[in-house]
Scaffold this motif. Structure first.
Motif, PDB file in Angstrom:
ATOM      1  N   MET A  86      38.857  32.890  45.638  1.00  0.00           N
ATOM      2  CA  MET A  86      37.473  32.711  45.200  1.00  0.00           C
ATOM      3  C   MET A  86      36.800  34.051  44.936  1.00  0.00           C
ATOM      4  O   MET A  86      36.046  34.205  43.966  1.00  0.00           O
ATOM      5  N   LEU A  87      37.058  35.038  45.782  1.00  0.00           N
ATOM      6  CA  LEU A  87      36.472  36.359  45.589  1.00  0.00           C
ATOM      7  C   LEU A  87      37.009  37.008  44.312  1.00  0.00           C
ATOM      8  O   LEU A  87      36.268  37.669  43.572  1.00  0.00           O
TER       9      LEU A  87
ATOM     10  N   LYS B 109      36.006  38.710  38.623  1.00  0.00           N
ATOM     11  CA  LYS B 109      36.389  38.756  37.215  1.00  0.00           C
ATOM     12  C   LYS B 109      35.392  38.022  36.327  1.00  0.00           C
ATOM     13  O   LYS B 109      35.085  38.455  35.215  1.00  0.00           O
ATOM     14  N   ARG B 110      34.876  36.891  36.795  1.00  0.00           N
ATOM     15  CA  ARG B 110      33.941  36.112  35.978  1.00  0.00           C
ATOM     16  C   ARG B 110      32.606  36.816  35.824  1.00  0.00           C
ATOM     17  O   ARG B 110      31.986  36.802  34.760  1.00  0.00           O
ATOM     18  N   LYS B 111      32.135  37.478  36.893  1.00  0.00           N
ATOM     19  CA  LYS B 111      30.823  38.133  36.869  1.00  0.00           C
ATOM     20  C   LYS B 111      30.899  39.631  36.609  1.00  0.00           C
ATOM     21  O   LYS B 111      29.872  40.305  36.573  1.00  0.00           O
TER      22      LYS B 111
ATOM     23  N   LEU C 186      44.775  40.748  44.490  1.00  0.00           N
ATOM     24  CA  LEU C 186      44.326  42.083  44.876  1.00  0.00           C
ATOM     25  C   LEU C 186      44.645  43.050  43.742  1.00  0.00           C
ATOM     26  O   LEU C 186      45.811  43.382  43.495  1.00  0.00           O
ATOM     27  N   ASP C 187      43.615  43.491  43.045  1.00  0.00           N
ATOM     28  CA  ASP C 187      43.815  44.401  41.924  1.00  0.00           C
ATOM     29  C   ASP C 187      44.139  45.808  42.408  1.00  0.00           C
ATOM     30  O   ASP C 187      44.925  46.517  41.768  1.00  0.00           O
TER      31      ASP C 187
ATOM     32  N   PRO D 282      34.498  47.384  37.938  1.00  0.00           N
ATOM     33  CA  PRO D 282      33.994  46.017  37.742  1.00  0.00           C
ATOM     34  C   PRO D 282      35.141  45.044  37.455  1.00  0.00           C
ATOM     35  O   PRO D 282      36.075  45.357  36.709  1.00  0.00           O
ATOM     36  N   GLY D 283      35.071  43.879  38.071  1.00  0.00           N
ATOM     37  CA  GLY D 283      36.098  42.865  37.880  1.00  0.00           C
ATOM     38  C   GLY D 283      37.296  43.021  38.778  1.00  0.00           C
ATOM     39  O   GLY D 283      38.250  42.245  38.676  1.00  0.00           O
TER      40      GLY D 283
END
Length: 627
Positions: A190-191, A196-198, A217-218, A40-41
């Motif tokens: 934006m992606l 990260k926000r959601k 890009l994580d 997640p994130g």
């Protein structure tokens, strides 16, 4: 989400139509022991050249692949299934055809109503739409039609149709392909912000990554011919490749450098062998030493006192089921979307005004028909022109307006939003009022030239033309099930209607002059019954008696020329009588029977369309509307 030991065998060659229909196609192992994860994130970028297996990986994750798959795909501890993916995840295909006549706001509005159930309130739904418009920088173009958008804005709207569902996992197939650098940077950023926000996971594929998207890009995974040469945090990628002897040169784009490193060089045989051996070595190296990187969190904190990579406690991705809407909600959402898409100038002109315009022109040629002998052929031509006009105009309207809804259906049906019969039923209910208004106005115009006068005659005349209109429309709809081009479907439908008109109408060639086997074949055409009904309406029941050959000669007096028919009955006898076989003229011209059969043709074709859109369609046919 975690992938463990994924193997996938699928089609590697397109093959001929015969091979695709009968399954005689070549298959091979496309994905080979793929293991990776995204949390997640995080944003995971799957990089690879064309043919590396990126799209196949997304198809396997989304459970849309048609081949054989082995391995495990786990989402929050639950094995991934088609239903789980459809209710919790989103997929942005590399090609998505939106309805061009809708606005951006309408597109997102109907996407939300087709995918989110009634458990979510209208307020929450609308709030999501406004949030997506703001997140994707689309608020300033919310009232603009899809056809007026730039490629970047169009791509963001496509992404928005999935974000309104608030998926826990979002897959994107080449979301930045053919976009300029600024648009690419904007979309990837934006992606990343959304993830990260959601606290959502995003997995996207890229073929030509730019260096400016590297900070967003994580995680990165490199695919080559179905094998992984690296999968793990992007910030540890440079360290890994440096440790195995492939440091990235200064001032080079690391993403592109290692992408080139994982691409087979086909410029010569020697380079092919050398690059292939190098890739095999990289794959084996990662299998041996890559496990710590694959499991490492993207936000890892390096311990300078210890060269090992610490393992961080993973946290679960909360599954949010956005609930699928019921059948009635989907029906009304589809109906309202079709209705909203038709309220523009071109759509309204084609649906409502094209047929009345044609009949207005036709009226100028027939409004002054006098009661002379030549009026038999003139009225014969009037009926034929009315029937053929109904067929061909309906075919054009269907070919012009239906393909965009058909293509959208194929793309949305892949997401499990609705079925084919529901789509066709919605289209039927949507198109019927337009056809009634259009044919009714057109019939009233041309009816003034027929010589008939009663309201019953007008109603029956309109009903017959409407039946022809519906038959041609749903014949074209049936063809568009498998034919991508609206023009091709219109041509094929027109050829079929021409054959029916020539064979069964009795206007271009009388039954008396046809072979008996052709007369029997005409029973299978709608044109036979509608032609017989309108001919009896125009010429039967004692109409057109004692016709003059011209304004000076009365046909009741023997005259050698110009008096071919004594009345309408003699004209009908010539057109629909037959010298051989058991053909009764009164049966051929039975009004009730002909009206029933004419309507049956149209409504039977409606039912057939519902059945056709229920039958499983071969994958290669559906794919051409999506790829």
């Amino acid at each position: 989400m975690e992938l463990a030991n994924i193997f996938h065998t699928g089609q590697v060659e397109t093959g001929s139509c015969f091979q695709r229909v009968f399954g005689n196609i070549q298959t091979a192992l496309i994905l080979k022991d793929i293991s990776l994860e995204v949390r997640p994130g995080e944003v995971l970028a799957v990089l690879g050249s064309k043919g590396s297996g990126k799209r196949a990986l997304l198809e396997v994750i989304s459970r849309r692949s048609s081949g054989t798959t082995r391995g495990e795909i786990i989402l929050d501890g639950t094995p991934m299934s088609p239903q789980l993916f459809q209710t919790t995840c989103g997929y942005v295909n590399h090609r998505t055809d939106l309805i061009p006549s809708l606005t951006v706001e309408q597109t997102l509005y109907y996407a939300a109503h087709l995918s989110i159930g009634p458990q979510v309130s209208r307020y929450v739904r609308n709030a999501r739409i406004r949030q997506v418009l703001a997140d994707l920088a689309l608020s300033n173009v919310a009232r603009r039609n899809i056809s007026e958008l730039t490629p970047s804005e169009h791509r963001r709207v496509v992404i928005g149709t999935q974000l309104v569902k608030d998926p826990v996992l979002l897959l994107l197939d080449e979301p930045t392909v053919n976009l300029d650098p600024l648009s690419t940077y904007l979309i990837v950023s934006m992606l990343s912000s959304y993830a990260k926000r959601k606290s959502r996971a995003v997995l996207l594929t890229m073929e030509k990554p730019r260096s400016d998207v590297l900070p967003f890009l994580d995680r990165t995974a490199y695919l080559c011919l179905g094998d992984l040469i690296y999968a793990g945090p992007t910030r540890l990628m440079l360290e890994y490749f440096r440790s195995i002897g492939f440091p990235c040169p200064e001032l080079e784009n690391p993403l592109m450098y290692y992408l080139c490193l994982s691409t087979v060089d086909r410029r010569s045989r020697e380079r092919f062998i050398e690059s292939n051996n190098q890739i095999v070595a990289l794959v084996e190296k990662f299998k041996i030493e890559g496990a710590p990187y694959r499991k490492c969190a993207s936000s890892v904190i390096m311990d300078h006192g210890n060269s090992t990579i610490p393992s961080l406690t993973s946290h679960k991705m909360p599954l949010v089921n956005f609930s699928k809407p019921g059948g009635f909600q989907v029906f009304f959402a589809l109906y309202r979307r079709m209705l909203a898409s038709s309220f523009n100038f071109s759509q309204l002109c084609v649906r409502l005004l094209l047929m009345p315009f044609y009949f207005a022109i036709l009226y100028t040629f027939y409004f002054n028909v006098q009661d002379y002998q030549w009026s038999f052929m003139s009225r014969n031509g009037l009926i034929f022109s009315s029937i053929s006009g109904s067929y061909f105009i309906s075919t054009f309207i269907a070919a012009f307006t239906f393909p965009v809804h058909r293509t959208r259906y194929y793309q949305e049906a892949q997401e499990g939003l609705y079925s084919g019969p529901l789509f066709i039923l919605t289209y039927i209910f949507f198109s019927l009022p337009f056809s009634i208004l259009s044919v009714g106005a057109a019939s009233w115009i041309i009816f003034q030239a027929t010589g008939l006068s009663t309201s019953t005659d007008l109603f029956q005349f309109s009903l017959m033309l409407w039946s022809c209109f519906l038959f041609a429309e749903y014949l074209s709809v049936a063809l568009l099930l498998v034919v991508e081009s609206g023009f091709t479907a219109a041509v094929v439908s027109s050829y079929i209607n021409i054959i029916f008109l020539v064979l069964g109408s009795g206007y271009l060639r009388s039954f008396r002059s046809m072979a008996e086997w052709l007369v029997y074949m005409s029973y299978g055409t709608q044109a036979r019954y509608v032609g017989a009904f309108l001919s009896r309406q125009m010429f039967g029941d004692g109409r057109l008696r004692n016709m003059y050959s011209d304004k000076y000669s009365n046909c009741t007096i023997p005259h050698p020329f110009g008096c071919r028919y004594t009345d309408g009955a003699s004209f009908l006898s010539e057109r629909y009588g037959h010298e051989t076989g058991d053909f009764s003229l009164s049966d051929v011209l039975d009004s009730n029977f002909n009206m029933t059969i004419t309507l049956s043709f149209a409504f039977t074709l409606m039912v057939i369309n519902c059945v056709l859109y229920l039958v499983p369609i071969p994958y290669f046919i559906k794919a051409k509307f999506r790829d």
